[in-house]
Motif scaffolding. Structure first.
Motif, PDB file in Angstrom:
ATOM      1  N   LEU A 301       0.864  -1.179   0.000  1.00 16.62           N
ATOM      2  CA  LEU A 301       0.000   0.000   0.000  1.00 16.62           C
ATOM      3  C   LEU A 301       0.903   1.232   0.000  1.00 16.62           C
ATOM      4  N   ALA A 302       1.015   1.882  -1.153  1.00 13.32           N
ATOM      5  CA  ALA A 302       1.900   3.042  -1.304  1.00 13.32           C
ATOM      6  C   ALA A 302       1.105   4.328  -1.146  1.00 13.32           C
ATOM      7  N   LEU A 303       1.609   5.197  -0.286  1.00 12.50           N
ATOM      8  CA  LEU A 303       0.896   6.426   0.038  1.00 12.50           C
ATOM      9  C   LEU A 303       1.714   7.630  -0.422  1.00 12.50           C
ATOM     10  N   ASP A 314       9.428  10.661  -3.789  1.00 12.42           N
ATOM     11  CA  ASP A 314       8.246  10.023  -4.374  1.00 12.42           C
ATOM     12  C   ASP A 314       8.641   9.142  -5.553  1.00 12.42           C
ATOM     13  N   ALA A 315       9.620   9.620  -6.355  1.00  9.74           N
ATOM     14  CA  ALA A 315      10.067   8.852  -7.514  1.00  9.74           C
ATOM     15  C   ALA A 315      10.677   7.522  -7.088  1.00  9.74           C
ATOM     16  N   VAL A 316      11.358   7.514  -5.942  1.00 12.16           N
ATOM     17  CA  VAL A 316      11.925   6.268  -5.418  1.00 12.16           C
ATOM     18  C   VAL A 316      10.812   5.265  -5.123  1.00 12.16           C
ATOM     19  N   ILE A 317       9.721   5.741  -4.555  1.00 12.78           N
ATOM     20  CA  ILE A 317       8.586   4.868  -4.239  1.00 12.78           C
ATOM     21  C   ILE A 317       7.971   4.310  -5.523  1.00 12.78           C
ATOM     22  N   VAL A 318       7.797   5.169  -6.547  1.00 11.98           N
ATOM     23  CA  VAL A 318       7.222   4.716  -7.814  1.00 11.98           C
ATOM     24  C   VAL A 318       8.104   3.657  -8.450  1.00 11.98           C
ATOM     25  N   GLU A 319       9.405   3.850  -8.402  1.00 11.44           N
ATOM     26  CA  GLU A 319      10.333   2.865  -8.969  1.00 11.44           C
ATOM     27  C   GLU A 319      10.215   1.521  -8.241  1.00 11.44           C
ATOM     28  N   LEU A 321       7.536   0.343  -6.830  1.00 13.07           N
ATOM     29  CA  LEU A 321       6.282  -0.268  -7.253  1.00 13.07           C
ATOM     30  C   LEU A 321       6.410  -0.884  -8.647  1.00 13.07           C
ATOM     31  N   GLN A 322       7.124  -0.207  -9.517  1.00 14.70           N
ATOM     32  CA  GLN A 322       7.279  -0.694 -10.888  1.00 14.70           C
ATOM     33  C   GLN A 322       8.124  -1.966 -10.955  1.00 14.70           C
ATOM     34  N   GLN A 347       3.593   7.018 -12.556  1.00 14.60           N
ATOM     35  CA  GLN A 347       3.454   6.334 -13.836  1.00 14.60           C
ATOM     36  C   GLN A 347       3.148   4.846 -13.656  1.00 14.60           C
ATOM     37  N   GLY A 348       2.129   4.426 -14.428  1.00 17.91           N
ATOM     38  CA  GLY A 348       1.778   3.004 -14.420  1.00 17.91           C
ATOM     39  C   GLY A 348       0.704   2.632 -13.418  1.00 17.91           C
TER      40      GLY A 348
END
Length: 448
Positions: A301-303, A314-319, A321-322, A347-348
């Motif tokens: 669960l990413a917030l 935030d970009a670290v979290i998105v990476e 998740l990807q 993204q994604g």
């Protein structure tokens, strides 16, 4: 373990105050013990008998229901007597002590189920289903384990074993006529069947690993940079303040784990330290544990904080998740404040917009959707590490057998198939020693 010829006894219900407690006795002296404690001579099998129980000094202990199950028509296959006395530790303990004084030995954990196995009343797949059913964390788990008690896994093992034995028989016959080439249609047929079985075993292992949370409880890890509202979301889900909430970045230094029920599922929610670049030693250790928790979770669960612009943390979290194969729920918190974060930066993913001070039901609904999907899988489920290991090793041996089959090296082909048969058979009726059985059944609870 005690001798298999002895009579064993244990309290079969959980300790604590209850209306009924059951003391179970199994073995050749079970009926004699029932007569001794009750001073009654006649017991009709499978009938409830109301009687006063007496201790070794002939003092009354309790008025109880006595059930007698005559061998072999009992759970263990032996004579079994159950004393259903009034609940509470004192009465049940007194009954158990009187049973032991009358000639029984105290049962070890899992010993009743072990005797049922040794007497052919259950196989190991059913024995493990009993243990897991007691521990099950969801309604779906109970359904799966009930199917195993009815023999679903046992039937699958029998069918797989039969396929392997058939292939092995063809191989052994062909070895006797080694001077002749193996008929091409036979080799192709064996190859196709073994490849199909290998693919099925791999599918079952993958499905079982994905659904492990049905048995053990699903794990959800809340991740995000500092101050996005992770602890606030945990507190809101629990409906009480479990985690400290502060505007100071890095307040949460360690993981905080709590349980709650989502739909029919028991879930472990883990609040983690905020993930960001930090040189502070204690905070770095907390961030490392956050990353470990995310790897071990069934759902991530990413917030994100909607009131602040998208930044490098935030970009670290998105990476993350990807690059994960976990189920992901992405949410933008603080939707009650003016929004500065552009959702397209994540993204994604299609984020859910929530507020821990208002409504966050969309997050709960999305998680329940994922959890419910796990219960819809119709594949056979392997519910223990022992079963998973056995199926994985059987698949490895089948794959290894296909190589010498193509080269018509039938001795090596037969060897690998024999190994595969042993591995798949071990799920229900293994070729192992008393020591292995003691270890497995020793994980059961007392009285089972």
């Amino acid at each position: 373990m005690t001798s298999k010829n002895s009579t064993i006894a244990a309290i079969a219900t959980a300790s604590g105050v209850a209306s009924i407690a059951i003391v179970r006795v199994s073995g050749g002296r079970a009926l004699h013990i029932a007569r001794t404690l009750s001073k009654k001579e006649r017991f009709t099998p499978r009938y409830a008998h109301l009687a006063t129980l007496y201790d070794t000094h002939d003092d009354p202990i309790d008025q109880a229901i006595i059930l007698y199950f005559q061998a072999p028509l009992s759970f263990t296959g032996e004579d079994v007597v159950e004393f259903q006395c009034h609940g509470g530790q004192v009465v049940a303990t007194q009954v158990l002590e009187s049973v032991l004084a009358a000639g029984a030995s105290l049962a070890q954990p899992g010993e009743f189920s072990k005797r049922a196995f040794l007497n052919g009343k259950i196989d190991l797949s059913k024995a493990e289903a009993i243990a897991k059913l007691i521990e099950s964390k969801s309604f779906d788990a109970a359904k799966i384990l009930t199917k195993q008690l009815k023999g679903e896994l046992q039937d699958f093992v029998a069918e797989s074993r039969e396929q392997l034995l058939t292939a092995l028989a063809y191989s052994e016959v062909s070895i006797d006529y080694a001077e002749e080439d193996l008929p091409k249609d036979l080799k192709d047929n064996l190859t196709q069947k073994l490849q199909s079985l290998s693919e099925l075993l791999e599918k079952i292992v993958d499905s079982s690993r994905r659904r492990r949370g049905l048995i053990e409880g699903f794990k959800v890890s809340i991740i995000g940079k500092p101050n996005v509202g992770k602890s606030s979301l945990l507190n809101a889900m629990l409906s009480y303040n479990r985690a400290i909430v502060s505007d100071i970045a890095g307040t949460t230094r360690d993981t905080i784990e709590e349980q709650l029920r989502i739909g029919t599922h028991l879930v472990r929610i883990v609040d983690t330290a905020g993930i960001r670049n930090s040189e502070e030693m204690i905070e770095k250790l907390g961030i490392e544990k956050s990353l470990e928790a995310a790897k071990d979770a069934d759902i991530v669960l990413a917030l994100f904080d909607g009131s602040k612009p998208f930044e490098s943390d935030d970009a670290v979290i998105v990476e993350m998740l990807q690059n994960t194969d976990k189920q992901c729920v992405v949410a933008v918190n603080k939707s009650d404040l003016p929004q500065k974060l552009e959702a397209r930066a994540i993204q994604g993913f299609e984020p859910l917009f929530i507020s821990t001070k208002g409504s966050f039901s969309a997050v709960i609904d999305k998680m329940q959707e994922f959890l419910d999907q796990a219960g819809l899988d119709e594949e056979i489920m392997l519910t223990s590490k022992r079963q998973l290991d056995a199926v994985e090793q059987a698949k490895e041996q089948i794959d290894a057998a296909l190589v010498p089959l193509q080269n018509e090296e039938l001795e090596f082909f037969s060897y690998h198939l024999q190994q595969a048969v042993e591995q798949i058979s071990s799920i229900s009726t293994p070729f192992n020693s008393e020591e292995v059985l003691d270890k497995m059944f020793g994980e059961f609870c007392l009285g089972k």
